[in-house]
Write an enzyme that holds these catalytic residues in place. Structure first.
Site, short mmCIF file in Angstrom:
data_model
loop_
_atom_site.label_atom_id
_atom_site.label_comp_id
_atom_site.label_asym_id
_atom_site.label_seq_id
_atom_site.Cartn_x
_atom_site.Cartn_y
_atom_site.Cartn_z
N HIS A 64 0.84 -1.20 0.00
CA HIS A 64 0.00 0.00 0.00
C HIS A 64 0.88 1.25 0.00
O HIS A 64 0.58 2.23 -0.69
CB HIS A 64 -0.91 0.02 1.24
CG HIS A 64 -1.92 -1.09 1.29
ND1 HIS A 64 -1.90 -2.07 2.25
CD2 HIS A 64 -3.01 -1.36 0.51
CE1 HIS A 64 -2.92 -2.89 2.08
NE2 HIS A 64 -3.60 -2.49 1.02
N GLN A 100 -9.27 -6.84 -11.04
CA GLN A 100 -9.84 -5.58 -10.54
C GLN A 100 -9.29 -4.39 -11.33
O GLN A 100 -10.03 -3.48 -11.72
CB GLN A 100 -9.48 -5.44 -9.05
CG GLN A 100 -9.75 -4.07 -8.46
CD GLN A 100 -9.49 -4.05 -6.97
OE1 GLN A 100 -10.29 -4.57 -6.21
NE2 GLN A 100 -8.37 -3.49 -6.54
N GLY A 117 -2.94 -1.76 -7.52
CA GLY A 117 -1.87 -2.76 -7.60
C GLY A 117 -2.22 -3.84 -8.61
O GLY A 117 -3.38 -4.19 -8.79
N SER A 177 -0.29 -9.20 1.33
CA SER A 177 -1.75 -9.11 1.36
C SER A 177 -2.20 -8.95 2.81
O SER A 177 -1.62 -9.57 3.71
CB SER A 177 -2.36 -10.40 0.79
OG SER A 177 -3.73 -10.49 1.14
N SER A 178 -3.22 -8.16 3.01
CA SER A 178 -3.76 -8.01 4.36
C SER A 178 -4.25 -9.37 4.87
O SER A 178 -4.24 -9.64 6.06
CB SER A 178 -4.92 -7.01 4.38
OG SER A 178 -4.49 -5.78 3.83
N ARG A 179 -4.67 -10.24 3.95
CA ARG A 179 -5.20 -11.55 4.35
C ARG A 179 -4.09 -12.53 4.74
O ARG A 179 -4.40 -13.61 5.27
CB ARG A 179 -6.07 -12.13 3.24
CG ARG A 179 -7.39 -11.39 3.08
CD ARG A 179 -8.34 -12.09 2.12
NE ARG A 179 -9.68 -11.54 2.17
CZ ARG A 179 -10.17 -10.63 1.32
NH1 ARG A 179 -9.44 -10.17 0.33
NH2 ARG A 179 -11.41 -10.20 1.46
P1 AMP Z 1 -6.65 -3.76 -0.55
O1 AMP Z 1 -6.48 -2.90 0.65
O2 AMP Z 1 -6.19 -5.15 -0.35
O3 AMP Z 1 -8.02 -3.65 -1.16
O4 AMP Z 1 -5.65 -3.20 -1.65
C1 AMP Z 1 -5.59 -1.84 -1.98
C2 AMP Z 1 -4.71 -1.69 -3.18
O5 AMP Z 1 -3.42 -2.20 -2.89
C3 AMP Z 1 -5.23 -2.44 -4.41
O6 AMP Z 1 -5.02 -1.64 -5.56
C4 AMP Z 1 -4.33 -3.66 -4.44
O7 AMP Z 1 -4.14 -4.18 -5.74
C5 AMP Z 1 -3.04 -3.09 -3.91
N1 AMP Z 1 -2.20 -4.17 -3.37
C6 AMP Z 1 -2.46 -4.98 -2.33
N2 AMP Z 1 -1.46 -5.88 -2.17
C7 AMP Z 1 -0.55 -5.63 -3.15
C8 AMP Z 1 0.70 -6.20 -3.52
N3 AMP Z 1 1.24 -7.23 -2.85
N4 AMP Z 1 1.35 -5.66 -4.58
C9 AMP Z 1 0.82 -4.62 -5.27
N5 AMP Z 1 -0.35 -4.05 -4.97
C10 AMP Z 1 -1.03 -4.53 -3.92
#
Ligand code: AMP
Length: 281
Positions: free
Chosen positions: A37, A153, A147, A185-187
């Site tokens: 992020h 998406q 990302g 990943s947050s997950r």
């Molecule tokens: P999220 O909070 O998971 O919905 O992600 C918010 C943004 O961060 C989205 O555009 C995701 O694609 C991007 N993002 C999350 N993890 C990654 C990663 N490992 N590499 C690149 N972008 C990421």
């Protein structure tokens, strides 16, 4: 750094920037921020005078039975991280502010949403598009950063922006990984230590597939079979889907000769993880 929670205050801040001819980059997130992020934030900073980060766990993109309630939330920590990055505004609306009583409008990028994650998460991209469109209207950025980890998406948002003439430049950022290959990943917070080891099968399988392409392979089957075999070897991992698709239309392709994306989703314990790689012949 300003914290804004109301739609009215967000709009008026944005109007003020437009009046002063300051450009805005928006980075939409669901919080539980990690290094990826922050890289998106830095990308936004390079493009625009002002950076807005939205933090909103969007109920509309979670199906019943998915992890909306369990999704990690840590606003105090997120806020500190963004402050340290020199972000101008954190936009953190409540669910009631975004979807007030009587809300009934949704956006559906129909065909692109019918593949890949759309198959196992019906309604997910409709929720994503709806919230992203709302954020675009409220924040009125010139740039928005996404990302490539969420590859589908990204393509869907690009399509929506083109179809609905948003006039916003969508900037994409490469996948950010841990040293051992695991995509941030947050997950990943859901993973126990054995599960985390199993989660390495995603990036490993993509690496093996990329090696095939370097050795001259162009046919579909070897790429798909390599991923299937590698995920099958990880005892805790269950393949949801693997797709070798066209980078823009997301339709399945028979050869990687014109470029393709290899994308997969895997369930490990409570987590559903995704990853992808661009495959070039
Ligand atoms: P999220 O909070 O998971 O919905 O992600 C918010 C943004 O961060 C989205 O555009 C995701 O694609 C991007 N993002 C999350 N993890 C990654 C990663 N490992 N590499 C690149 N972008 C990421």
């Amino acid at each position: 750094m300003r914290l804004i929670t109301s739609i009215r205050a967000m709009r008026s801040w944005s109007e003020d920037q437009w009046r002063r001819k300051k450009s805005i980059a928006l980075v939409p997130t669901m919080g539980a921020l990690h290094e990826a992020h922050l890289r998106l934030v830095r990308e936004g900073r390079k493009r625009a005078d002002r950076v807005v980060v939205s933090i909103f766990v969007n109920p509309a993109q979670f199906a019943p039975g998915e992890d909306f309630a369990a999704y990690p939330r840590n606003f105090a920590r997120d806020r500190k991280l963004l402050e340290a990055e020199g972000v101008d505004v954190v936009f953190h609306p409540s669910v009631a502010a975004m979807y007030p009583e009587g809300y009934q409008t949704h956006i559906d990028v129909a065909r692109l949403s019918s593949y890949l994650c759309g198959l196992s998460r019906p309604g997910h991209f409709r929720g994503v598009c709806t919230v992203v469109a709302k954020l675009f209207h409220v924040v009125r950025p010139q740039f928005a950063v996404f990302g490539r980890k969420d590859y589908q998406q990204l393509q869907i948002v690009r399509r929506m922006v083109a179809d609905l003439d948003f006039g916003i430049k969508i900037v994409s950022h490469p996948i950010v990984r841990e040293r051992d290959g695991l995509a941030l990943s947050s997950r990943n917070a859901y993973l126990g230590s054995e599960e985390r080891k199993a989660a390495l099968s995603l990036s490993r399988s993509l690496k093996m597939a990329a090696a095939l392409a370097r050795n001259g392979e162009t046919r579909r089957a070897p790429f798909i079979e390599t991923v299937q075999a590698e995920i099958a070897r990880a005892p805790l991992a269950r393949l949801d889907y693997v797709s070798l698709c066209h980078p823009v239309s997301l339709e399945e392709v028979e050869t990687v000769r014109d470029g393709a994306v290899l994308a997969l989703a895997v369930r490990i314990g409570k987590a559903r993880l995704i990853d992808n790689a661009v495959i070039r012949a």
